[in-house]
Design a protein around this motif. Structure first.
Motif, short mmCIF file in Angstrom:
data_model
loop_
_atom_site.label_atom_id
_atom_site.label_comp_id
_atom_site.label_asym_id
_atom_site.label_seq_id
_atom_site.Cartn_x
_atom_site.Cartn_y
_atom_site.Cartn_z
N ALA A 1 0.82 -1.21 0.00
CA ALA A 1 0.00 0.00 0.00
C ALA A 1 0.86 1.26 0.00
N TRP B 1 -3.20 4.86 6.96
CA TRP B 1 -3.18 4.45 5.55
C TRP B 1 -4.62 4.40 5.07
N ILE C 1 -7.03 3.86 1.64
CA ILE C 1 -7.08 3.41 0.24
C ILE C 1 -8.44 3.74 -0.32
N CYS D 1 -3.69 5.15 -2.73
CA CYS D 1 -3.45 5.02 -1.29
C CYS D 1 -2.83 6.31 -0.75
#
Length: 305
Positions: A202, A236, A238, A243
């Protein structure tokens, strides 16, 4: 369990029927067991004709059902038709189709791991296993961990996949408190920490150091301030277009690339890549260590297709 959902279109006739206390008493009696009209009239101390009239009103809006059953001749027995009535005070057109799901996992609930010394697991009151022994990462007490650290390696978690099959996922977010890992602590000790989601890379951020010297908000008193104390809360996220780490785009991995409906779980992995430029290790904090009251938190936003 059979439920009746009331809307603005159908609630008026139901409300009128339920506005009578005798009919409420009839429903109360029928919630215990089915009755015929004679039994209800006797318990309510009402004439047969009056009781039958109330029964008819309840039948008209289908709050009860009446059947002919054999007995002394054939008799009509009434039973309650619903277990629950739900009143929805929002128009369907005004309701948002978007839903949000948040799950949190303890840092010791990883499914897979790899740890290179210096490494270890720490609970609220003591070390778990032995310092600098990777075998400690497989101790049964690892689920109690509030701090884990390694010079090199990774931990992987698997969250239950609760996304409805017929819904489309719009974004998924993971957050965790992390920092580099140096002997004792060192503020200038960069480390490239990477996240993987459903086995796809990611994004990577560079932790500036291993933070210590000042006790973390939740760090227990027995843990020396000359050791790691707290980290940074990193996120993080997405989405459809890539991302993001703390709202800064770091890769092109999209929500569709995760193939969330193809797995019975949602995998999240944190660690150090083999080719990392700054191999400064990683500390990962639970709610009873560091500055943030959380473990690994996953939030998913999805909507009806």
């Amino acid at each position: 369990m059979k439920k009746l959902s009331l809307t603005f279109e159908n609630m008026l006739p139901i409300s009128k029927v339920l506005s009578n206390p005798t009919r409420i008493n009839i429903l109360n009696l029928l919630s215990e067991k089915p009755h015929n009209v004679n039994e209800l009239a006797e318990k309510l101390e009402l004439p047969f004709s009056t009781t039958a009239s109330h029964i008819n009103k309840l039948e008209e809006v289908e709050l009860i059902v009446t059947e002919l059953v054999p007995g002394r001749g054939t008799q009509k027995v009434s039973a309650i038709n619903y277990d629950r009535i739900i009143m929805d005070l929002f128009n369907k057109e005004e309701q948002s189709n978007e839903q949000e799901l948040t799950l949190e996992m303890n840092i010791g609930d990883y499914l897979d791991c790899y740890a290179v010394p210096n490494c270890g697991l720490v609970g609220t009151d003591e070390y778990i296993g032995h310092q600098d022994d990777p075998r400690s990462f497989y101790e049964t007490d690892r689920k109690l961990a509030q701090l884990l650290y390694f010079r090199d390696g990774y931990v992987e978690y698997r969250f239950p996949n609760r996304i409805p099959y017929e819904w489309t996922t719009k974004e998924i977010t993971f957050s965790a408190e992390v920092c580099s890992e140096a002997p004792n602590y060192k503020l200038d000790w960069p480390s490239d920490i990477t996240a993987w989601v459903n086995h796809k890379e990611a994004g990577t951020f560079t932790s500036p150091g291993d933070f210590g010297g000042e006790r973390g908000i939740h760090t227990p008193e027995w843990w020396r301030t000359s050791l790691t104390q707290y980290g940074q809360l990193k996120q993080w996220k997405i989405k459809e277009d890539g991302c993001y780490i703390d709202n800064e785009k770091v890769s092109e991995l999209s929500i569709d690339d995760l193939q969330l409906h193809d797995y019975p779980y949602v995998a999240f992995k944190l660690g150090i890549k083999e080719e990392a430029v700054n191999k400064g290790g990683m500390n990962l904090f639970g709610p009873n260590f560091g500055n943030y009251d959380q473990g690994i938190v996953m939030t998913i936003k999805y909507e009806k297709s």
